[in-house]
Design a protein around this motif. Structure first.
Motif, short mmCIF file in Angstrom:
data_model
loop_
_atom_site.label_atom_id
_atom_site.label_comp_id
_atom_site.label_asym_id
_atom_site.label_seq_id
_atom_site.Cartn_x
_atom_site.Cartn_y
_atom_site.Cartn_z
N TRP A 87 68.52 -1.36 42.43
CA TRP A 87 68.04 -1.15 41.15
C TRP A 87 67.33 0.04 41.05
CZ3 TRP A 87 68.15 -4.81 37.29
CH2 TRP A 87 68.46 -6.25 37.94
N LEU A 88 67.53 0.60 39.97
CA LEU A 88 66.78 2.08 39.69
C LEU A 88 66.52 1.94 38.05
CD1 LEU A 88 65.36 4.64 40.26
CD2 LEU A 88 67.75 5.74 39.90
N ALA A 89 65.59 1.21 37.55
CA ALA A 89 65.39 0.82 36.29
C ALA A 89 63.71 0.84 35.91
CB ALA A 89 65.86 -0.64 35.94
N GLY A 90 63.46 0.72 34.76
CA GLY A 90 62.26 0.43 34.22
C GLY A 90 61.24 1.46 34.12
N GLN A 91 61.67 2.82 33.80
CA GLN A 91 61.01 3.89 34.04
C GLN A 91 59.96 4.12 32.63
OE1 GLN A 91 64.34 3.74 34.46
NE2 GLN A 91 65.12 4.96 36.26
N GLY A 92 60.31 3.27 31.78
CA GLY A 92 59.62 3.20 30.57
C GLY A 92 59.45 4.57 29.65
N GLY A 93 58.26 5.00 29.52
CA GLY A 93 57.95 6.31 28.87
C GLY A 93 57.78 7.62 29.58
N TYR A 94 58.48 7.11 30.95
CA TYR A 94 57.93 8.37 31.86
C TYR A 94 59.17 8.84 32.62
CZ TYR A 94 54.10 5.04 31.30
OH TYR A 94 53.32 4.17 30.76
N GLY A 95 60.29 8.42 32.28
CA GLY A 95 61.65 8.57 33.21
C GLY A 95 62.07 9.98 33.34
N ILE A 96 61.61 10.84 32.47
CA ILE A 96 62.22 12.42 32.57
C ILE A 96 61.05 12.65 33.50
CG2 ILE A 96 62.47 14.52 31.41
CD1 ILE A 96 64.07 12.08 29.96
N GLN A 97 59.79 12.82 33.25
CA GLN A 97 58.72 13.60 34.24
C GLN A 97 58.88 13.02 35.53
OE1 GLN A 97 55.18 13.00 31.88
NE2 GLN A 97 54.31 11.34 33.24
N THR A 98 59.07 11.96 35.61
CA THR A 98 59.10 11.21 37.10
C THR A 98 60.61 11.25 37.96
OG1 THR A 98 59.86 9.19 36.40
CG2 THR A 98 57.35 9.55 36.97
N SER A 99 61.55 12.07 37.15
CA SER A 99 63.08 11.62 37.51
C SER A 99 63.21 12.68 38.87
CB SER A 99 63.85 12.31 36.66
OG SER A 99 63.77 13.55 36.15
N PRO A 100 62.63 13.89 39.00
CA PRO A 100 62.89 14.58 40.36
C PRO A 100 62.51 13.73 41.69
CG PRO A 100 62.10 16.19 38.80
CD PRO A 100 61.85 14.70 38.19
N TYR A 135 55.83 16.48 29.89
CA TYR A 135 55.39 16.29 31.42
C TYR A 135 53.81 16.21 31.38
CZ TYR A 135 54.34 17.43 36.42
OH TYR A 135 53.99 17.35 37.61
N VAL A 136 53.43 14.84 31.68
CA VAL A 136 51.65 14.83 31.47
C VAL A 136 51.35 14.02 32.68
CG1 VAL A 136 50.01 13.81 29.95
CG2 VAL A 136 52.11 14.44 28.81
N PRO A 137 50.91 14.75 33.45
CA PRO A 137 50.37 14.09 35.11
C PRO A 137 49.53 13.05 34.70
CG PRO A 137 50.52 16.67 35.31
CD PRO A 137 50.59 16.35 33.67
N ALA A 138 48.71 13.06 33.61
CA ALA A 138 47.50 11.90 33.47
C ALA A 138 48.08 10.90 32.72
CB ALA A 138 46.38 12.78 32.78
N TYR A 139 49.30 10.77 32.43
CA TYR A 139 49.83 9.82 31.54
C TYR A 139 50.42 8.49 32.56
CZ TYR A 139 52.38 7.90 27.52
OH TYR A 139 53.02 7.15 26.61
N GLY A 140 50.15 7.18 32.19
CA GLY A 140 50.83 6.02 32.74
C GLY A 140 50.04 5.47 34.13
N PRO A 141 50.43 4.47 34.51
CA PRO A 141 49.92 3.75 35.62
C PRO A 141 49.89 4.68 36.98
CG PRO A 141 51.81 2.60 35.08
CD PRO A 141 51.63 3.68 34.18
N PRO A 142 49.11 4.18 38.01
CA PRO A 142 48.93 5.05 39.18
C PRO A 142 50.15 5.44 39.69
CG PRO A 142 47.32 3.29 39.15
CD PRO A 142 48.10 3.19 38.07
N ALA A 143 51.27 4.46 39.92
CA ALA A 143 52.71 4.85 40.47
C ALA A 143 53.15 5.86 39.88
CB ALA A 143 53.27 3.67 40.71
N ILE A 144 53.40 5.79 38.58
CA ILE A 144 53.89 6.82 37.67
C ILE A 144 53.22 8.12 37.76
CG2 ILE A 144 54.06 7.64 35.02
CD1 ILE A 144 55.99 5.50 35.91
N ARG A 145 51.83 8.23 37.82
CA ARG A 145 51.20 9.41 37.82
C ARG A 145 51.37 10.18 39.44
NH1 ARG A 145 46.25 6.75 35.49
NH2 ARG A 145 45.10 7.06 37.41
#
Ligand code: FAD
Length: 387
Positions: A329-342, A53-63
């Motif tokens: 569609w619920l797809a394209g979570q890339g390398g962040y699908g666990i930390q963004t799932s909730p 779980y890395v809040p500083a990781y990924g593009p803005p929507a992921i963060r």
């Protein structure tokens, strides 16, 4: 084909973290079926992650989605998990002198979201004593990172779904989708299921499911990432070390119960499959680790690979198809699908039920336009991204 057929308000295809979490959310108000091809849910990407779980990781929507997921990870619903979902783990981004520009870019990008601490020269050795002398000149510590208990999270969502009346069916790959009179007929194994709304949470296979339904292609590119477990030196307390990541993500090393999970952070495009590690990637990984860290590199104790699936803007796709009715569609979570799932599950459940987004998630900067599939039809040329 068996004659039994069942009707649900929603059928979710794919029981990885995305499908399990959205099915749990939807089951609060609706009859839900979660349909999985494999005999075990979580066999593909969800069971192969680095669990961070890395809040500083990924593009803005992921963060934004990651921040919005924080409260759930900190205090999940009663009975969700017997153990904490997060365990604090500092992140240390390391950089050579020639990576100063990348460091400045990282700080400019992530520094507004999380508190970062710069370390130079000898300060680095205090934080990561295994660093090879002369390799890195500086680093950035991010103390907002944590490890996620992915198994507890995934099982928690499945349990929550079942407690709300949802049903999980495994070992039934969806083979055909047909829509007639406003109802989808889903053939999966020897069964047929019916629903007005399909939620496509099939991970790397999401575009294949889209094609079956006659929906738009979102240009999903599954990318292989390889992970290797090696022994940590016996004379050090590896569990207190930070996860250490190359500033340009050329490799990472994460302590795990007396071992290190190391990865070359590769992103090799490939078709959806039960992906296996490539020996060359393993060799590249160990070489990069040996250059950066001063420790004996043992023979790998285990290795695996998983798919991180991206669309062109590396932001998840959550929303109804513009081409066929009742296909979400619920797809394209890339390398962040666990930390963004909730948070992403709550967003998807609201959109699938044509409700407004939850205000706490909007307050973090998430909006519908950044997630809908329509954004991919105009804009970034997917072919550029594939190069
Ligand atoms: C090495 C690695 C490290 C990672 N590290 C992190 C990390 O630290 N933090 C983080 O947040 N994320 C990380 N990720 C990303 C994360 O694992 C994924 O984003 C996430 O697991 C995607 O979940 P999913 O449910 O969409 O996909 P999956 O878990 O792959 O689930 C999709 C499911 O759909 C099923 N399916 C497909 N086709 C059909 C069909 N026809 N019928 C029925 N079912 C079907 C599949 O069997 C599968 O179970 C990492 C990934 C990898 C590979």
């Amino acid at each position: 084909m068996q004659s039994e057929s069942s009707h649900y308000d929603f059928v979710v295809i794919g029981a990885g973290i995305a499908g399990a979490s959205v099915a749990a959310e939807l089951a609060a108000d609706a009859d839900v079926l979660l349909l999985e091809a494999e005999s075990q849910p979580g066999y593909h990407s969800t069971g192969r992650s680095a669990a961070m779980y890395v809040p500083a990781y990924g593009p803005p929507a992921i963060r934004a989605l990651t921040r919005a997921s924080g409260p759930f990870f900190q205090s999940p619903p009663d009975g969700f998990s017997e153990t904490p979902l997060l365990h604090q783990r500092n992140i240390l981004m390391i950089a050579r002198e020639d990576q100063r520009d990348a460091t400045a870019e990282f700080i400019a990008d992530a520094g507004g979201d999380v508190a970062l601490q710069m370390v130079e020269g000898d300060g680095l050795a205090a934080v990561q004593p295994l660093l090879r002398s002369g390799y890195a000149t500086h680093g950035v510590i991010d103390s907002s990172g944590s490890e996620i208990d992915v198994n507890a999270l995934h099982r928690g969502f499945l349990r929550l779904m079942k407690s709300r009346g949802g049903r999980l069916v495994t070992g039934r790959p969806v083979a055909t989708l047909r829509r007639a009179a406003g109802i989808w007929h889903i053939s999966a194994g020897d069964r047929e299921f019916r629903t007005p709304v399909i939620i496509n949470a099939a991970g790397a296979w999401a575009d294949e499911i889209g094609r079956m339904a006659g929906a738009e292609v979102i240009g999903l590119v599954p990318k292989r990432r390889t992970a290797v477990m090696i022994a940590a030196p016996p004379d050090i307390d590896s569990d207190r070390m930070p996860m250490t990541i190359d500033m340009e993500e050329g490799f990472y090393l994460k302590p795990e119960s007396g071992q290190f999970l190391v990865s070359p952070a590769n992103e090799d495009p490939m078709p959806p499959c039960d992906v296996q590690p490539d020996e060359l990637d393993v060799a590249i990984c160990l070489d990069r680790i040996e250059r950066a860290f001063d420790m004996p590199i043992s023979r790998p104790q285990s290795k695996w690979a998983g798919l991180r699936s991206f669309v062109a803007d590396k932001t998840p796709v959550a929303g109804f198809s513009d081409v066929v009715d009742g296909f979400f569609w619920l797809a394209g979570q890339g390398g962040y699908g666990i930390q963004t799932s909730p948070a992403l599950a709550r967003v998807a459940a609201c959109l699938a039920q044509r409700m407004a987004l939850p205000s706490d998630i909007v307050a973090e900067g998430v909006n519908v336009d950044m997630l809908v599939p329509a954004r991919l039809q105009s804009g970034v040329p997917v072919s550029d991204y594939l190069v």
